[in-house]
Design a protein around this motif. Structure first.
Motif, PDB file in Angstrom:
ATOM      1  N   GLU B  92      16.707  40.115  51.217  1.00 30.04           N
ATOM      2  CA  GLU B  92      17.861  40.898  51.651  1.00 30.04           C
ATOM      3  C   GLU B  92      18.649  40.133  52.716  1.00 30.04           C
ATOM      4  OE1 GLU B  92      15.925  45.365  50.952  1.00 30.04           O
ATOM      5  OE2 GLU B  92      16.207  44.573  52.977  1.00 30.04           O
ATOM      6  N   THR B  93      17.907  39.476  53.624  1.00 30.81           N
ATOM      7  CA  THR B  93      18.567  38.716  54.699  1.00 30.81           C
ATOM      8  C   THR B  93      19.389  37.558  54.119  1.00 30.81           C
ATOM      9  OG1 THR B  93      16.704  39.241  56.161  1.00 30.81           O
ATOM     10  CG2 THR B  93      18.179  37.461  56.847  1.00 30.81           C
ATOM     11  N   GLU B  94      18.754  36.873  53.177  1.00 31.48           N
ATOM     12  CA  GLU B  94      19.473  35.746  52.558  1.00 31.48           C
ATOM     13  C   GLU B  94      20.727  36.260  51.869  1.00 31.48           C
ATOM     14  OE1 GLU B  94      15.546  32.977  51.639  1.00 31.48           O
ATOM     15  OE2 GLU B  94      16.545  34.057  50.012  1.00 31.48           O
ATOM     16  N   LEU B  95      20.560  37.357  51.213  1.00 31.30           N
ATOM     17  CA  LEU B  95      21.711  37.944  50.524  1.00 31.30           C
ATOM     18  C   LEU B  95      22.784  38.325  51.559  1.00 31.30           C
ATOM     19  CD1 LEU B  95      22.867  38.837  47.836  1.00 31.30           C
ATOM     20  CD2 LEU B  95      21.845  41.071  48.227  1.00 31.30           C
ATOM     21  N   PHE B  96      22.336  38.849  52.682  1.00 24.87           N
ATOM     22  CA  PHE B  96      23.276  39.234  53.747  1.00 24.87           C
ATOM     23  C   PHE B  96      24.031  38.011  54.264  1.00 24.87           C
ATOM     24  CE2 PHE B  96      24.998  41.627  57.177  1.00 24.87           C
ATOM     25  CZ  PHE B  96      24.964  40.822  58.296  1.00 24.87           C
ATOM     26  N   TRP B  97      23.235  36.934  54.542  1.00 25.53           N
ATOM     27  CA  TRP B  97      23.894  35.732  55.045  1.00 25.53           C
ATOM     28  C   TRP B  97      24.777  35.097  53.998  1.00 25.53           C
ATOM     29  CZ3 TRP B  97      24.523  34.877  59.894  1.00 25.53           C
ATOM     30  CH2 TRP B  97      23.600  35.299  60.830  1.00 25.53           C
ATOM     31  N   GLU B  98      24.330  35.227  52.745  1.00 20.90           N
ATOM     32  CA  GLU B  98      25.186  34.694  51.694  1.00 20.90           C
ATOM     33  C   GLU B  98      26.495  35.457  51.641  1.00 20.90           C
ATOM     34  OE1 GLU B  98      21.708  33.186  48.584  1.00 20.90           O
ATOM     35  OE2 GLU B  98      23.093  34.797  48.015  1.00 20.90           O
ATOM     36  N   GLU B  99      26.365  36.725  51.856  1.00 21.58           N
ATOM     37  CA  GLU B  99      27.565  37.535  51.764  1.00 21.58           C
ATOM     38  C   GLU B  99      28.459  37.363  53.005  1.00 21.58           C
ATOM     39  OE1 GLU B  99      25.852  41.178  49.008  1.00 21.58           O
ATOM     40  OE2 GLU B  99      26.108  41.448  51.155  1.00 21.58           O
ATOM     41  N   ASP B 100      27.796  37.100  54.163  1.00 22.78           N
ATOM     42  CA  ASP B 100      28.567  37.022  55.402  1.00 22.78           C
ATOM     43  C   ASP B 100      29.109  35.598  55.628  1.00 22.78           C
ATOM     44  OD1 ASP B 100      29.702  37.721  57.741  1.00 22.78           O
ATOM     45  OD2 ASP B 100      27.860  37.530  58.919  1.00 22.78           O
ATOM     46  N   ASP B 101      30.023  35.125  54.799  1.00 16.90           N
ATOM     47  CA  ASP B 101      30.574  33.772  54.923  1.00 16.90           C
ATOM     48  C   ASP B 101      32.047  33.806  55.392  1.00 16.90           C
ATOM     49  OD1 ASP B 101      31.731  34.898  52.784  1.00 16.90           O
ATOM     50  OD2 ASP B 101      31.117  33.408  51.319  1.00 16.90           O
ATOM     51  N   GLY B 102      32.457  34.877  55.989  1.00 19.55           N
ATOM     52  CA  GLY B 102      33.796  34.923  56.591  1.00 19.55           C
ATOM     53  C   GLY B 102      34.855  35.520  55.689  1.00 19.55           C
ATOM     54  N   PHE B 103      34.531  35.651  54.454  1.00 15.88           N
ATOM     55  CA  PHE B 103      35.538  36.219  53.562  1.00 15.88           C
ATOM     56  C   PHE B 103      35.409  37.728  53.551  1.00 15.88           C
ATOM     57  CE2 PHE B 103      37.475  32.629  51.701  1.00 15.88           C
ATOM     58  CZ  PHE B 103      36.508  31.619  51.686  1.00 15.88           C
ATOM     59  N   GLU B 104      36.560  38.276  53.522  1.00 17.84           N
ATOM     60  CA  GLU B 104      36.548  39.729  53.392  1.00 17.84           C
ATOM     61  C   GLU B 104      36.161  40.091  51.978  1.00 17.84           C
ATOM     62  OE1 GLU B 104      40.327  40.304  56.396  1.00 17.84           O
ATOM     63  OE2 GLU B 104      40.175  41.535  54.609  1.00 17.84           O
ATOM     64  N   GLU B 105      35.564  41.107  51.902  1.00 19.77           N
ATOM     65  CA  GLU B 105      35.196  41.539  50.562  1.00 19.77           C
ATOM     66  C   GLU B 105      36.383  42.256  49.957  1.00 19.77           C
ATOM     67  OE1 GLU B 105      31.525  43.680  50.511  1.00 19.77           O
ATOM     68  OE2 GLU B 105      31.865  44.411  48.499  1.00 19.77           O
ATOM     69  N   PHE B 106      36.811  41.707  48.855  1.00 21.04           N
ATOM     70  CA  PHE B 106      37.964  42.327  48.212  1.00 21.04           C
ATOM     71  C   PHE B 106      37.538  43.527  47.393  1.00 21.04           C
ATOM     72  CE2 PHE B 106      41.602  39.924  49.054  1.00 21.04           C
ATOM     73  CZ  PHE B 106      41.219  38.604  49.226  1.00 21.04           C
ATOM     74  N   ASN B 107      38.389  44.443  47.528  1.00 21.30           N
ATOM     75  CA  ASN B 107      38.213  45.585  46.631  1.00 21.30           C
ATOM     76  C   ASN B 107      39.251  45.400  45.529  1.00 21.30           C
ATOM     77  OD1 ASN B 107      37.891  47.939  45.333  1.00 21.30           O
ATOM     78  ND2 ASN B 107      38.114  49.230  47.120  1.00 21.30           N
ATOM     79  N   TYR B 108      38.799  44.732  44.451  1.00 22.89           N
ATOM     80  CA  TYR B 108      39.754  44.357  43.416  1.00 22.89           C
ATOM     81  C   TYR B 108      40.390  45.549  42.725  1.00 22.89           C
ATOM     82  CZ  TYR B 108      38.374  39.522  43.921  1.00 22.89           C
ATOM     83  OH  TYR B 108      38.193  38.255  44.412  1.00 22.89           O
ATOM     84  N   GLU B 109      39.796  46.645  42.913  1.00 25.98           N
ATOM     85  CA  GLU B 109      40.415  47.825  42.289  1.00 25.98           C
ATOM     86  C   GLU B 109      41.634  48.313  43.080  1.00 25.98           C
ATOM     87  OE1 GLU B 109      37.450  50.787  41.826  1.00 25.98           O
ATOM     88  OE2 GLU B 109      36.247  49.603  40.436  1.00 25.98           O
ATOM     89  N   MET B 110      41.708  47.825  44.319  1.00 27.91           N
ATOM     90  CA  MET B 110      42.777  48.307  45.202  1.00 27.91           C
ATOM     91  C   MET B 110      43.960  47.337  45.266  1.00 27.91           C
ATOM     92  SD  MET B 110      41.663  51.188  46.581  1.00 27.91           S
ATOM     93  CE  MET B 110      42.560  51.402  48.104  1.00 27.91           C
ATOM     94  N   VAL B 111      43.790  46.158  44.674  1.00 27.03           N
ATOM     95  CA  VAL B 111      44.871  45.174  44.766  1.00 27.03           C
ATOM     96  C   VAL B 111      45.376  44.858  43.362  1.00 27.03           C
ATOM     97  CG1 VAL B 111      43.963  44.188  46.871  1.00 27.03           C
ATOM     98  CG2 VAL B 111      43.281  43.231  44.697  1.00 27.03           C
ATOM     99  N   ASP B 112      46.641  44.378  43.377  1.00 25.48           N
ATOM    100  CA  ASP B 112      47.181  44.006  42.091  1.00 25.48           C
ATOM    101  C   ASP B 112      47.174  42.481  41.960  1.00 25.48           C
ATOM    102  OD1 ASP B 112      49.153  43.209  43.709  1.00 25.48           O
ATOM    103  OD2 ASP B 112      50.684  44.539  42.985  1.00 25.48           O
ATOM    104  N   ASN B 113      47.663  41.981  40.864  1.00 32.24           N
ATOM    105  CA  ASN B 113      47.609  40.546  40.558  1.00 32.24           C
ATOM    106  C   ASN B 113      48.453  39.730  41.530  1.00 32.24           C
ATOM    107  OD1 ASN B 113      45.867  40.961  38.470  1.00 32.24           O
ATOM    108  ND2 ASN B 113      47.454  41.064  36.907  1.00 32.24           N
ATOM    109  N   ASN B 114      49.547  40.248  41.960  1.00 37.09           N
ATOM    110  CA  ASN B 114      50.425  39.487  42.880  1.00 37.09           C
ATOM    111  C   ASN B 114      49.727  39.270  44.217  1.00 37.09           C
ATOM    112  OD1 ASN B 114      52.566  39.274  41.100  1.00 37.09           O
ATOM    113  ND2 ASN B 114      53.368  41.295  41.667  1.00 37.09           N
ATOM    114  N   GLU B 115      49.073  40.275  44.663  1.00 38.31           N
ATOM    115  CA  GLU B 115      48.362  40.159  45.937  1.00 38.31           C
ATOM    116  C   GLU B 115      47.196  39.181  45.810  1.00 38.31           C
ATOM    117  OE1 GLU B 115      49.240  44.508  47.991  1.00 38.31           O
ATOM    118  OE2 GLU B 115      47.414  44.218  46.799  1.00 38.31           O
ATOM    119  N   ILE B 116      46.532  39.197  44.682  1.00 39.18           N
ATOM    120  CA  ILE B 116      45.415  38.270  44.455  1.00 39.18           C
ATOM    121  C   ILE B 116      45.915  36.850  44.499  1.00 39.18           C
ATOM    122  CG2 ILE B 116      43.733  37.440  42.742  1.00 39.18           C
ATOM    123  CD1 ILE B 116      43.461  40.372  41.824  1.00 39.18           C
TER     124      ILE B 116
END
Lengths: 186, 123
Positions: B92-116
């Motif tokens: 779980e920790t490794e997964l956490f650190w893997e996930e915590d690399d500075g990028f925001e987690e996109f909620n792709y359902e909330m954005v459109d193609n132009n924003e991507i």
């Protein structure tokens, strides 16, 4: 008679009356069984031993008596096997093989009948006993049961565990052999 | 020769005896008493079938086995869980650190193609 036998069987099955019932059984059948055995073993002392063993075995096996046959048939069966076993043991101890039975063994006993205190036969009876002694044990048993005890083949079949047809053939051959013995020695 | 003729022959040739075999005097009178004297008071007991291992022993062995399994499970299971828990935690920790690399987690359902496309070109 059948009612008396049923009553005796019930008494034999009851632990409280077993001994008295068995004593009655012995008294009822001792003579017939004795002479059946005696004709097989010829000597009184041997017949006495075999008869006692027969009744002892009958006592030990009383719980196994299922009532499929009459008490007499059951006792005859035990006595017949005891007599045959006795002859076999005697033959082994005398180191006489089955093939030599005609030349020794019981035939020699039949020869000794003349000097036996407990044999009252004349010359013809002596010859008859010698002729019978020359038969194989089981055939001799068949002959004795039919000739002297006048046992029916159906009862004999139950006693010996042999088919009626085989018994008839065996008896027929025994009569032929004994007749030939008489003709030869006449 | 038939049986009847044999009997007739024997009867003709010698005295027609019922039975030439004799017994000692009084033999049959005392035979029953002598035989009964040899019989035991009671019939011999039928031999019981005895198994090599009695039923009670089998039951005790089964009970001991069950207790052993339960106690073993009670003692060993926490140890196993603890060892596996640390592995899980590390994962779980490794997964956490893997996930915590500075990028925001996109909620792709909330954005459109132009924003991507904008986000991709910006970075």
């Amino acid at each position: 008679m059948i009612g008396d036998e049923m009553q005796l069987i019930q008494q034999l099955r009851n632990e409280g009356t077993r001994r008295s019932a068995f004593a009655k059984l012995v008294s009822l059948h001792q003579q017939k069984l004795y002479y059946m055995v005696r004709r097989m073993v010829l000597v009184h002392e041997d017949a006495d031993d075999v008869l006692q063993n027969t009744f002892i075995k009958a006592w030990q096996a009383i719980d196994n008596f299922r009532g499929d046959s009459s008490l007499a048939t059951w006792l005859y069966r035990i006595a017949a096997h005891e007599a045959l076993d006795h002859l076999e043991r005697k033959r082994r101890s005398a180191a006489i093989s089955i093939d030599e039975n005609a030349e020794g063994g019981l035939l020699s006993l039949a020869d000794q009948l003349a000097s036996d205190t407990y044999f009252d036969g004349d010359a013809v009876q002596m010859q008859l006993q010698k002729a019978i002694a020359g038969l194989p044990d089981k055939q001799r048993l068949v002959f004795n049961l039919k000739y002297f005890d006048e046992m029916k083949y159906e009862q004999m079949s139950e006693v010996l565990g042999t088919s009626v047809g085989s018994l008839k053939a065996s008896y027929h051959h025994a009569v032929q052999k004994i007749s030939a013995f008489f003709h030869f020695n006449d | 020769m038939t049986e009847e003729r044999l009997k007739a022959y024997v009867a003709e040739k010698g005295k027609n005896q019922e039975c030439p075999f004799l017994v000692p005097e009084g033999y049959f009178d005392t035979l029953s008493t002598r035989i009964m004297a040899q019989l035991p008071e009671k019939l011999p007991c039928k031999p019981k079938r005895v198994s090599l291992v009695s039923t009670t022993t089998w039951r005790c062995a089964a009970a001991v086995s069950i207790i052993f399994v339960v106690v073993s499970a009670a003692l060993l299971l926490p140890t196993w869980l603890r060892s596996h828990k640390s592995e899980l935690s590390q994962a779980e920790t490794e997964l956490f650190w893997e996930e915590d690399d500075g990028f925001e987690e996109f909620n792709y359902e909330m954005v459109d193609n132009n924003e991507i496309a904008y986000y991709l070109t910006e970075n």
